[in-house]
Design an enzyme around this catalytic site. Sequence first.
Site, PDB file in Angstrom:
ATOM      1  N   ARG A 107       0.861  -1.186   0.000  1.00 55.24           N
ATOM      2  CA  ARG A 107       0.000   0.000   0.000  1.00 55.24           C
ATOM      3  C   ARG A 107       0.898   1.238   0.000  1.00 55.24           C
ATOM      4  O   ARG A 107       1.976   1.237   0.613  1.00 55.24           O
ATOM      5  CB  ARG A 107      -0.897   0.031   1.242  1.00 55.24           C
ATOM      6  CG  ARG A 107      -2.085  -0.919   1.177  1.00 55.24           C
ATOM      7  CD  ARG A 107      -3.113  -0.492   0.118  1.00 55.24           C
ATOM      8  NE  ARG A 107      -4.253  -1.368   0.033  1.00 55.24           N
ATOM      9  CZ  ARG A 107      -4.394  -2.368  -0.851  1.00 55.24           C
ATOM     10  NH1 ARG A 107      -3.436  -2.614  -1.719  1.00 55.24           N
ATOM     11  NH2 ARG A 107      -5.492  -3.094  -0.872  1.00 55.24           N
ATOM     12  N   HIS A 160      -0.600   0.415  -9.853  1.00 57.56           N
ATOM     13  CA  HIS A 160      -1.339  -0.556  -9.012  1.00 57.56           C
ATOM     14  C   HIS A 160      -1.845  -1.729  -9.865  1.00 57.56           C
ATOM     15  O   HIS A 160      -3.051  -2.017  -9.892  1.00 57.56           O
ATOM     16  CB  HIS A 160      -2.507   0.131  -8.285  1.00 57.56           C
ATOM     17  CG  HIS A 160      -2.986  -0.652  -7.075  1.00 57.56           C
ATOM     18  ND1 HIS A 160      -3.437  -0.071  -5.919  1.00 57.56           N
ATOM     19  CD2 HIS A 160      -3.091  -1.995  -6.853  1.00 57.56           C
ATOM     20  CE1 HIS A 160      -3.801  -0.987  -5.046  1.00 57.56           C
ATOM     21  NE2 HIS A 160      -3.602  -2.187  -5.600  1.00 57.56           N
TER      22      HIS A 160
END
Length: 308
Positions: free
Chosen positions: A223, A271
């Site tokens: 993250r 991502h």
Amino acid sequence: MVLLFLSPDDPADAWRAELQARIPDLDVRIWPEVGAPADIDIALVWRPPPGELARYPNLKAILSLAAGIDGLIADPDLPDVPIARMVDPSLTRTMTEYVLVAVLRHHREFDRFERAQRARDWAYAFPPQTADRRVGIMGLGELGSAAARRLVAHGFEVLGWSRSPKALEGVVSYAGHSELHTFLHRTDILVCLLPLTADTIGILDAATFAELPHGACVINVARGQHLVEDDLIRALDSGHLGGATLDVFREEPLPSGSALWAHPKVLVTPHVASYSVPATAADGVAANIRRVLAAEPLLHQVDRARGY
Ligand code: NDP
Ligand code: OXD
């Protein structure tokens, strides 16, 4: 049984088809066409708007379309029902592939050769052998342990750091805060595959980078909030860190003004490190729907107090 499907990014029709192939009488409602909120038994979600899941008074379980559930549990109005995170062979395989590519790119110094090519520099030098390169993985769960096994099979020296000690063939296990220091000292390429929790937020910071050997590289596929971006840029600019591969960011999409985009030692990917596929992930989701029907505990159930 009525399932609410809510995701801005996942293929709703493919999910409905795969789930109904396994549970023919499952009623799948695709958000925002949900009908009466009281009908909904289970929610299958990725990034629901905060407060949305509180609208369903008979919700019995939340099934996450993502492995990371930090965004979900950050919702102060999230109903107090069991949550399962995503575990899918395709998610694991694609993450393993990404980590292998990123580690090999740093190991074989393609990042250095890309910079040298732009400078028309014949940068003739060989990297160490794989057995002499130490890859340290933070987080030895579903994804970290699969990546670790693959790197061991490729010939790297592999270390792992987790909360509890692990017995993975060929992987030297370090556990807990007291062993972090030794783990970092012995790591040439650091891979972050931790969940985002109160304990791990900001863990990739100046103090962590200072513990790594000179020239180490950092790969963050967990993250964005794990990384303190200014600390990374300082460690790269000082020459202490040799390079970074980043797939996740504090703000996504990464703002066009971010210094990371143009940094010569940083590779940015949007991502995409891994992704689940309905055809393979539906088995686990269907198994959990059956468990809700049978009032049994979920597979891969999240411990809310622990945060993952
Ligand atoms: P798991 O829950 O299976 O594994 C988490 C691991 O982290 C466990 O080994 C756990 O230790 C360890 N851990 C947790 N907290 C700490 C801590 N404080 N100190 C040390 N170790 C800790 O998660 P997954 O492997 O399924 O996923 C990991 C993360 O990857 C997700 O949370 C998500 O954020 C990210 N992700 C990113 C994707 C992308 O495309 N970029 C895609 C999918 C996931 P222990 O085993 O002892 O409990
Ligand atoms: C994630 C996922 O957690 O895509 O990022 O599963």
